[in-house]
Design an enzyme around this catalytic site. Structure first.
Site, short mmCIF file in Angstrom:
data_model
loop_
_atom_site.label_atom_id
_atom_site.label_comp_id
_atom_site.label_asym_id
_atom_site.label_seq_id
_atom_site.Cartn_x
_atom_site.Cartn_y
_atom_site.Cartn_z
N TYR A 62 13.13 15.92 7.29
CA TYR A 62 12.32 14.69 7.32
C TYR A 62 12.73 13.83 8.52
CZ TYR A 62 10.90 9.92 6.15
OH TYR A 62 10.38 8.65 6.20
N1 LIG Z 1 8.86 3.65 1.84
C1 LIG Z 1 9.97 3.70 2.59
O1 LIG Z 1 11.05 3.25 2.17
C2 LIG Z 1 9.92 4.28 3.98
C3 LIG Z 1 11.10 4.26 4.75
C4 LIG Z 1 11.08 4.78 6.03
C5 LIG Z 1 9.91 5.29 6.55
N2 LIG Z 1 8.78 5.33 5.80
C6 LIG Z 1 7.56 5.87 6.39
O2 LIG Z 1 6.51 4.94 6.20
C7 LIG Z 1 5.27 5.63 6.05
C8 LIG Z 1 4.58 5.20 4.77
O3 LIG Z 1 5.44 5.50 3.67
P1 LIG Z 1 5.08 5.16 2.17
O4 LIG Z 1 6.35 4.75 1.51
O5 LIG Z 1 3.90 4.26 2.12
O6 LIG Z 1 4.72 6.62 1.65
P2 LIG Z 1 3.51 7.12 0.71
O7 LIG Z 1 3.82 8.53 0.40
O8 LIG Z 1 3.29 6.18 -0.40
O9 LIG Z 1 2.26 7.03 1.68
C9 LIG Z 1 1.91 8.05 2.58
C10 LIG Z 1 0.43 8.36 2.41
O10 LIG Z 1 0.09 9.39 3.36
C11 LIG Z 1 -0.76 10.33 2.73
N3 LIG Z 1 -0.53 11.63 3.36
C12 LIG Z 1 0.61 12.35 3.32
N4 LIG Z 1 0.45 13.48 4.02
C13 LIG Z 1 -0.81 13.46 4.52
C14 LIG Z 1 -1.56 14.34 5.33
N5 LIG Z 1 -1.03 15.48 5.77
N6 LIG Z 1 -2.84 14.00 5.65
C15 LIG Z 1 -3.39 12.84 5.19
N7 LIG Z 1 -2.71 11.97 4.42
C16 LIG Z 1 -1.45 12.28 4.09
C17 LIG Z 1 -0.38 10.35 1.27
O11 LIG Z 1 -1.45 10.74 0.43
C18 LIG Z 1 0.08 8.91 1.02
O12 LIG Z 1 -0.95 8.14 0.43
C19 LIG Z 1 5.60 7.12 6.11
O13 LIG Z 1 5.39 7.56 7.44
C20 LIG Z 1 7.08 7.16 5.77
O14 LIG Z 1 7.70 8.30 6.30
C21 LIG Z 1 8.75 4.83 4.52
#
Ligand SMILES: NC(=O)c1ccc[n+]([C@@H]2O[C@H](COP(=O)([O-])OP(=O)(O)OC[C@H]3O[C@@H](n4cnc5c(N)ncnc54)[C@H](O)[C@@H]3O)[C@@H](O)[C@H]2O)c1
Length: 341
Positions: free
Chosen positions: A152
Site C-alpha cells: 500500500y
Molecule cells: N482514511 C485514512 O485514514 C487515510 C489515510 C491516508 C491516506 N488515505 C487515502 O485517502 C483516500 C481516500 O481514503 P478513504 O479513507 O476515503 O477510503 P475509502 O475506501 O472510504 O474511499 C475510497 C473510494 O474509492 C473507491 N475505489 C477504490 N478502488 C477503486 C477503483 N479501482 N476504481 C474506482 N473507485 C475505486 C471505493 O469504492 C471507495 O468509495 C485514499 O486514496 C486513501 O489511500 C486515507
C-alpha cells in the site's frame, strides 16, 4: 468552480464533495463502489450527495480508462481531486493485486486524462504510510521516504513519483497530500474507531496490536477536508513564477509539484483513544492484546507547518471531541440505543 472528485462514495471523498457542494460548487463524483467494505454505506453516502443539485456521479472503475476519460471530458473540471484508491495497510498483505490495479493502473489512467485536459490544479491522496520505517518524529515532508513497509505504502510512494513526472513533462500543477489516520462520522468499517465501537457495543473482544504501545496522529475528517479545500486555492506555481519562496516548501525545482502533510500534529496513545470511546459509550472494552502486525508502524506524528504556511490553517479538533461525533453518528446510523449503565 467545477470539481471532479474520484472516490466520492468513500469516506473522505464524501466529506469533501459535501463541503464543496455546500459552498455552491459543481461536483462530479467518480467511484467504482468496490466491495472492500459494506457497499450500502457507500450507496448511502452517494444518496446524500445526490440531494444537492450540483452533484452528478459516474459509477465505474479507475481501470476502465474509456469510462474515466468520458466522465472527465463531460465534466470539464477546473480542479481534479483524486481520492479513489485501494486503501488500508493490512489488506495489502492479503490482496496485493487490488493495490496494483487501483493505485498504479487507476492513477496512471487519471494522470493521462489530466494531461489531456490540463485542469488548473490536480490534487491526489498519498499517505503517512510512505514514512515507513522512519523514526524521526514528527514526520516532515522533506524526510526521505524510501523505506515503505507495505505494498500500500509503496503504491502511494509510486503515485507521488508518477505525479511528479507528469507535472514536470506536462505542467499540470499538482499537490500530493499525506493524510494521517483520518476518523469521524461516515468513517470506514475497516478502521480502528469503527471496529472498536462495534466491538464494545456488541461485547466482543477488540484486537489491540503491539500490546497497546501504539501512537497515532488522528485527524478529524472535517478538519482534513477543510485543509484540502484551502489547498485547492494554492496550486504549486510554475518554475518561472516563484518570487516569494515559502520556508520548508516541498515545491519541486523541476515541476509545479509539492507534497503536504495533513494531520493533527499530535500523538495520541491508542489506549487513550480506546478510553475516549469507552467513556462516550459508557461501556468497557474486552481487550485482546496482540503483538505488532506485519507492515504496521508503532507511531505516526505529522509536522503540519507547511500546511499552516500555505493556508493559514491547521487541523486541531481534539480526539475526544471527534470520537463523540463519531459515536453519535454510529448510534444513529445503526439505530443502536446508548447504554449508560
Ligand atoms: N482514511 C485514512 O485514514 C487515510 C489515510 C491516508 C491516506 N488515505 C487515502 O485517502 C483516500 C481516500 O481514503 P478513504 O479513507 O476515503 O477510503 P475509502 O475506501 O472510504 O474511499 C475510497 C473510494 O474509492 C473507491 N475505489 C477504490 N478502488 C477503486 C477503483 N479501482 N476504481 C474506482 N473507485 C475505486 C471505493 O469504492 C471507495 O468509495 C485514499 O486514496 C486513501 O489511500 C486515507
Amino acid at each position: 468552480m467545477r470539481v471532479f472528485i474520484t472516490g466520492t462514495a468513500g469516506f473522505i471523498g464524501f466529506h469533501l464533495a459535501r463541503l464543496l457542494l455546500e459552498e455552491g460548487h459543481v461536483v462530479h463524483g467518480y467511484d467504482g463502489l468496490t466491495d472492500y467494505y459494506d457497499v450500502n454505506l457507500k450507496r448511502r453516502r452517494h444518496a446524500i450527495l445526490s440531494e444537492y443539485p450540483g452533484f452528478t456521479a459516474t459509477e465505474a472503475m479507475l481501470e476502465d480508462a474509456p469510462a474515466l476519460e468520458s466522465a472527465v471530458r463531460a465534466a470539464q473540471p477546473e480542479v481534479i481531486v483524486h481520492l479513489a484508491a485501494q486503501a488500508g495497510v493490512r489488506y495489502s498483505l492479503e490482496n496485493p493485486r487490488a493495490y496494483i490495479d487501483a493505485n498504479l493502473v487507476g492513477t496512471a489512467n487519471l494522470l493521462e486524462i489530466a494531461r489531456a485536459l490540463q485542469p488548473r490544479h490536480l490534487l491526489m491522496a498519498s499517505t503517512s504510510s510512505v514514512y515507513g520505517a522512519n523514526t524521526d518524529m514528527p514526520f516532515v515532508e522533506s524526510q526521505k521516504t524510501d523505506t515503505p513497509l507495505t505494498l500500500y505504502a509503496a503504491t502511494k510512494k509510486a503515485n507521488e513519483a508518477m505525479a511528479h513526472a507528469y507535472a514536470h513533462i506536462h505542467g499540470v500543477p499538482t499537490t500530493m497530500f499525506r493524510f494521517f489516520t483520518v476518523y469521524g462520522p461516515w468513517g470506514r468499517p475497516d478502521m480502528a474507531l469503527f471496529k472498536f465501537t462495534k466491538g464494545i457495543l456488541e461485547g466482543t473482544p477488540i484486537d489491540i496490536y503491539n500490546h497497546g504501545d501504539m501512537y497515532r496522529d488522528f485527524t478529524y475528517v472535517a478538519d482534513l477536508v477543510r485543509a484540502i479545500r484551502l489547498l485547492i486555492d494554492v496550486p504549486p506555481p510554475p518554475l518561472d513564477q516563484r518570487d516569494q519562496p515559502i520556508e520548508g516548501d516541498t515545491l519541486s525545482p523541476a515541476a509545479p509539484w509539492r507534497v503536504v502533510n495533513i494531520g493533527n500534529s499530535n500523538q495520541v496513545r491508542l489506549l487513550d483513544f480506546i478510553e475516549a470511546i469507552e467513556a462516550e459509550l459508557g461501556k468497557k472494552a474486552i481487550r485482546n492484546y496482540l503483538p505488532m502486525q506485519t507492515g504496521d508502524v508503532p507511531a505516526t506524528w505529522a509536522d503540519c507547518t507547511l500546511l499552516l504556511r500555505l493556508t493559514g490553517y491547521r487541523p486541531q479538533t481534539p480526539v475526544h471531541e471527534g470520537v463523540i461525533k463519531f459515536v453519535q453518528w454510529y448510534l444513529e446510523y445503526f439505530g443502536v440505543e446508548r447504554n449508560r449503565s
